[in-house]
Every structure is written in structure tokens, then in C-alpha cells.
Enzyme design. Structure first.
Site, PDB file in Angstrom:
ATOM      1  CG  HIS A 135      40.579  36.116  41.233  1.00  0.00           C
ATOM      2  ND1 HIS A 135      40.639  34.991  41.339  1.00  0.00           N
ATOM      3  CD2 HIS A 135      40.834  36.403  42.593  1.00  0.00           C
ATOM      4  CE1 HIS A 135      40.508  34.739  42.082  1.00  0.00           C
ATOM      5  NE2 HIS A 135      40.923  34.713  42.786  1.00  0.00           N
ATOM      6  CG  HIS A 140      36.309  34.945  45.159  1.00  0.00           C
ATOM      7  ND1 HIS A 140      36.404  33.922  46.441  1.00  0.00           N
ATOM      8  CD2 HIS A 140      37.440  35.352  44.727  1.00  0.00           C
ATOM      9  CE1 HIS A 140      37.753  33.336  45.935  1.00  0.00           C
ATOM     10  NE2 HIS A 140      38.171  34.464  45.625  1.00  0.00           N
ATOM     11  CD  GLU A 183      40.762  31.205  44.883  1.00  0.00           C
ATOM     12  OE1 GLU A 183      39.703  31.610  43.740  1.00  0.00           O
ATOM     13  OE2 GLU A 183      40.718  32.136  45.446  1.00  0.00           O
ATOM     14  CB  SER A 202      39.154  35.561  37.298  1.00  0.00           C
ATOM     15  OG  SER A 202      39.980  34.824  38.433  1.00  0.00           O
TER      16      SER A 202
END
Ligand code: PHE
Ligand code: CO
Length: 296
Positions: A135, A140, A183, A202
Site C-alpha cells: 500500500h 503513495h 487515500e 492498492s
């Protein structure tokens, strides 16, 4: 699994009790990754690169490619840092997992992005409740190469330190902003809506769901609206917010939030799936399959 992360305590946050790990910065123990760890990376990497074609925004795909991450092996933070430092001055630091809020904000404010050093187990390929290396790295890190987004993340960190000194409610408002942009954000491109949120890119299921399902709302970005909106932590989102550009995000968040926190303090929060009269609605969700228990 190479070895277990060192969990230290449970901390009550607006998301309920979450495990908090040591605040220590750790060197990525690259040599201790097992063949199974590398295989998990390979499986997830190949699958998501495929799913994200035509779904993730161009900036995400292009910047991810610049890192030369491959499915062959788990990337070395050191090598990614060489690329990142030159481009936007950010650096990745290894951590055990979720950090206490203030520590997290301070890292961001100083252009340090905490990356969980461990990767999920094979039985967690489709879903893991907490952030792992896949993730953090795959999701990110690519946009940290985009200068505007990189500045937004650092500004967010400074805003977090500030909100932390104001009130628990201010922190909740700010956390919702992170949730619905960093997110779970969508962005409008010339050829339609695309994904930029890390929590989406993700996840195979949510990458498809957020764009193609009739169930969720898709609503134009509005800072105060987002700051009032509760969210889901354990199911797909009921609502996604759409920005027009990263510049829009930067411009909207540049003003001092202190008066905004004060104004919002007297207003009710909004349920995750609600649609408001003045929303710019791209899609009003059918609500099919929505959980009926409380939103976080
Ligand atoms: N302008 C915000 C403040 O005064 C800081 C911030 C910037 C917060 C970008 C989030 C994102 O608190
Ligand atoms: Co994340």
C-alpha cells in the site's frame, strides 16, 4: 513472512482502536525478505499495473514508471530515495506501521514519508486492514514525484501539526480531508474520471468499484463538505470526491483552516453516503450493498 512487526499498543482514534507501533525509524531489512515476500510483491505489482491501465490518472502511472519498480523483487528504499530526492526533496523512511498522529504529521511536514517495511501475507493478498509496504510504496510513493502533490503532502503535515494543537474535532476534520483525497481521491481527466487515491490504487476490488459501480456517489471536491463527511474504514467507500487537478487541491487548502474549523464545530457531520443539495454530482449512488452500520 520475514519477521513480525513490533506492535506496542492500541490507540483510540476517530477510526476506533488501531494498533500503533514503535515510532522508531528502521532501516529496511531488505536481506531478510523471504522468497514468499518477494512473490507477494510480484503478484500484487503485476495485478495492479494491469488493473490500473485506463483507471489510474496519467500522473500516477507515469511517475510510478519513473521509479523503475519491477515485479522481480521488493524495491530498495535507498534506490527509490535517490530518484525522489532529486525530484521533489522527499525521502522514504522505514517504519513498523501506523504512527501516532503527531509523529506522522511531523514526518510529512519535513518531507519524510513513512513506509511500512513489511509486506502482507499471501492470504491477505486481496484485503488487509492496515497499511503494509505494498500500500505505502505502490500506492503513495509515485505521486510524491509530482511537484504539486509533493507540496500538498508537506502542507498537509504542517496543517496536521497545527490542528493537533487546536482540538480533537479539528483533527477529525483534517483526517477526513486526507481520507477523501490522498487515500480515496478521484481526478477528472479529459477522457473521464481516474483514480489517484492510494487506498484505491492498492486494491483491485476498489479500483474497479470506484469507477464502474453504480453503488457509490461521485461528487465534486468541496473542502468544507469533505471535512464534514464521515467515512468507511472496513468497506468500499460510499462516496468518492473528484478533483479537477492537483492545483485545485493545493489552492483550496492554502487558506488558514482555523476559521474553517471554528465554523464546522457548530455543524453536524454528514453520513458517508449522503448527497447534499449543493453537491456537484457526477453520479448519485444507488446505495446497493451498502453496510447499514455506523460510519467512522
Ligand atoms: N491551510 C491549512 C491550515 O491552515 C494547512 C493544510 C494545507 C492542510 C494543505 C491540509 C492540506 O491548516
Ligand atoms: Co495510506
Amino acid at each position: 513472512m520475514s519477521s513480525e512487526p513490533r506492535r506496542v499498543e492500541n490507540q483510540l482514534t476517530d477510526k476506533g482502536y488501531v494498533p500503533v507501533y514503535t515510532t522508531a525509524v528502521v532501516d529496511q531489512p531488505w536481506d531478510s525478505y523471504t522468497p514468499e515476500d518477494h512473490a507477494t510483491w510480484a503478484t500484487l505489482f503485476r495485478r495492479q499495473r494491469e488493473v490500473l491501465k485506463g483507471r489510474a490518472c496519467n500522473e500516477f502511472i507515469e511517475n510510478q514508471t519513473r521509479f523503475r519498480m519491477t515485479p522481480d523483487q521488493i524495491p530498495r528504499f535507498e534506490e527509490l530515495n535517490a530518484v525522489l530526492d532529486k525530484a521533489t526533496g522527499w525521502q522514504l523512511i522505514g517504519v513498523e506501521g501506523l504512527l501516532p498522529e503527531l509523529t506522522f504529521f511531523e514526518h510529512l511536514a519535513n518531507r519524510r514519508f513513512p513506509v511500512t517495511w513489511w509486506i502482507r501475507r499471501p492470504d491477505q493478498i486481496d484485503y488487509i486492514a492496515e497499511p503494509d509496504m505494498f500500500h505505502d510504496l505502490f500506492g503513495h510513493v509515485p505521486l510524491l514525484l509530482n511537484p504539486v502533490f509533493a507540496d500538498y503532502m508537506a502542507a498537509y503535515g504542517r496543517g496536521g501539526v497545527k490542528a493537533h494543537g487546536i482540538s480533537a474535532e479539528a483533527l477529525v476534520n483534517l483526517t477526513r480531508l486526507y481520507w477523501y483525497t490522498v487515500e480515496f481521491g478521484l481526478i477528472r481527466q479529459d477522457d473521464g474520471l481516474r483514480i489517484y487515491g492510494s487506498g484505491i490504487v492498492s486494491s483491485k476490488g476498489e479500483s474497479i468499484h470506484c469507477l464502474e459501480s453504480a453503488s457509490p456517489n461521485r461528487i465534486g471536491f468541496d473542502l468544507k463538505r469533505i471535512m464534514r463527511t464521515r467515512y468507511r474504514i472496513d468497506t468500499f467507500q460510499k462516496t468518492y470526491f473528484v478533483i479537477d487537478s492537483f492545483e485545485q487541491l493545493m489552492d483550496a487548502t492554502r487558506p488558514d483552516f482555523v476559521p474553517i474549523y471554528a465554523e464546522l464545530a457548530s455543524k453536524e457531520s454528514l453520513p458517508a453516503g449522503s448527497v447534499q443539495d449543493d453537491d456537484k454530482v457526477y453520479q448519485r449512488g444507488s446505495g446497493e450493498g451498502w453496510a447499514t452500520d455506523a460510519d467512522a
